[in-house]
Design an enzyme around this catalytic site. Structure first.
Site, PDB file in Angstrom:
ATOM      1  N   ILE A  10     -43.055  57.526  13.297  1.00 65.36           N
ATOM      2  CA  ILE A  10     -43.209  58.982  13.170  1.00 65.36           C
ATOM      3  C   ILE A  10     -44.630  59.379  12.733  1.00 65.36           C
ATOM      4  CG2 ILE A  10     -42.447  59.280  10.754  1.00 65.36           C
ATOM      5  CD1 ILE A  10     -40.698  61.648  11.846  1.00 65.36           C
ATOM      6  N   ASP A  33     -41.530  57.412   3.932  1.00 63.08           N
ATOM      7  CA  ASP A  33     -42.338  58.029   2.878  1.00 63.08           C
ATOM      8  C   ASP A  33     -43.617  57.210   2.632  1.00 63.08           C
ATOM      9  OD1 ASP A  33     -42.921  59.796   0.864  1.00 63.08           O
ATOM     10  OD2 ASP A  33     -41.350  59.126  -0.500  1.00 63.08           O
ATOM     11  N   SER A 121     -31.929  59.493   5.354  1.00 69.46           N
ATOM     12  CA  SER A 121     -30.901  58.783   4.560  1.00 69.46           C
ATOM     13  C   SER A 121     -30.395  57.475   5.178  1.00 69.46           C
ATOM     14  CB  SER A 121     -29.689  59.669   4.230  1.00 69.46           C
ATOM     15  OG  SER A 121     -30.045  60.652   3.274  1.00 69.46           O
ATOM     16  N   GLY A 123     -31.962  54.750   5.826  1.00 65.32           N
ATOM     17  CA  GLY A 123     -32.717  53.545   5.457  1.00 65.32           C
ATOM     18  C   GLY A 123     -32.279  53.065   4.091  1.00 65.32           C
ATOM     19  N   VAL A 124     -33.186  53.148   3.133  1.00 69.26           N
ATOM     20  CA  VAL A 124     -32.912  52.723   1.759  1.00 69.26           C
ATOM     21  C   VAL A 124     -31.685  53.449   1.172  1.00 69.26           C
ATOM     22  CG1 VAL A 124     -33.889  52.644  -0.584  1.00 69.26           C
ATOM     23  CG2 VAL A 124     -35.344  52.175   1.374  1.00 69.26           C
ATOM     24  N   TYR A 125     -31.460  54.703   1.600  1.00 70.95           N
ATOM     25  CA  TYR A 125     -30.350  55.481   1.046  1.00 70.95           C
ATOM     26  C   TYR A 125     -28.995  55.118   1.641  1.00 70.95           C
ATOM     27  CZ  TYR A 125     -33.411  58.422  -1.848  1.00 70.95           C
ATOM     28  OH  TYR A 125     -34.293  58.889  -2.805  1.00 70.95           O
TER      29      TYR A 125
END
Ligand code: ADP
Length: 172
Positions: A10, A33, A121, A123-125
Site C-alpha cells: 500500500i 503502520d 485488523s 494482521g497482528v490484530y
C-alpha cells in the site's frame, strides 16, 4: 463508488489517500503502520505526535479515523484508523465496519477521490481474513461517500484471493 482489488504494498499506491491500520497511540507499530512510517519519513510521525498533544491526548479510539500528510509517499494523505483486536468472545464487527465508514468520511472531508485500504485488523490484530474481507467490502459497498474508488491493496496472493472470493459473493 467503484471497488477495486490489487495485490501489493500500500505504501506504493498512487491514490489520493491511503489508509493506515494504526494503533491507538498513533506513534507507530508493525505491519502496514511500520511500513508507512518507514517509507513516508518523519513528517507523518510529527503530525501524529501533534494530534496526540491536541485532539487525541488519550490516543485515537478504536473505529475512528484521522488524516495526516503522507510525507514522502506517492499518496497525498494518510488516513489513520484503529481496527479492533479480534475476539472470539465478543462481536466487534461494528468497530471494524466503523473504520471503513469513518475513513471514507475523513476522505470526503479532504476531497480525496481514490482511497486505498489495507485489510484492517487482519494482521497482528488477528481477524480471520474472510470475515475481515466480508465486513470491509460490504461496508464500503453500502457507503454513500463521495469517494469514487475504494481500492483494496492486499498483501500477498492469499489475501487477494480471499477478497476476490468475498467480492464475488457480495455481487452474486
Ligand atoms: P492490524 O494490526 O490492524 O491487524 P496489520 O498491519 O498487522 O494491522 O495487518 C493488516 C493487514 O495488512 C494484514 O493483512 C497484513 O498482511 C497487511 N499488510 C502488511 N503490510 C502491508 C503493506 N505494506 N501493504 C499492504 N498491506 C500490508
Amino acid at each position: 463508488m467503484e471497488i477495486t482489488l490489487v495485490q501489493g504494498d500500500i505504501t506504493e499506491e498512487r491514490a489520493d489517500a491511503i489508509v493506515n491500520a494504526a494503533n491507538s497511540s498513533l506513534l507507530g507499530g508493525g505491519g502496514v503502520d511500520g511500513a508507512i512510517h518507514r517509507r513516508g519519513g518523519p513528517e507523518i510521525l510529527q503530525e501524529c505526535r501533534a494530534l496526540r498533544a491536541s485532539r487525541y491526548e488519550k490516543g485515537l479510539p478504536t473505529g475512528q479515523a484521522v488524516a495526516t500528510t503522507a510525507g514522502r509517499l506517492p499518496a497525498r494523505w494518510v488516513i489513520h484508523t484503529v481496527g479492533p483486536v479480534y475476539a472470539r468472545s465478543e462481536d466487534r464487527s461494528h468497530l471494524l465496519a466503523s473504520c471503513y465508514t469513518e475513513s471514507l468520511k475523513v476522505a470526503d472531508g479532504l476531497g480525496a477521490k481514490v482511497v486505498a485500504f489495507p485489510a484492517i485488523s487482519a494482521g497482528v490484530y488477528g481477524w480471520p481474513m474472510d470475515d475481515a474481507a466480508r465486513i470491509a467490502l460490504s461496508t464500503v459497498r453500502e457507503s454513500s461517500a463521495q469517494v469514487t474508488e475504494a481500492r483494496f491493496v492486499l498483501f500477498g496472493a492469499e489475501a487477494y484471493a480471499v477478497f476476490e472470493e468475498e467480492l464475488r459473493r457480495l455481487d452474486a
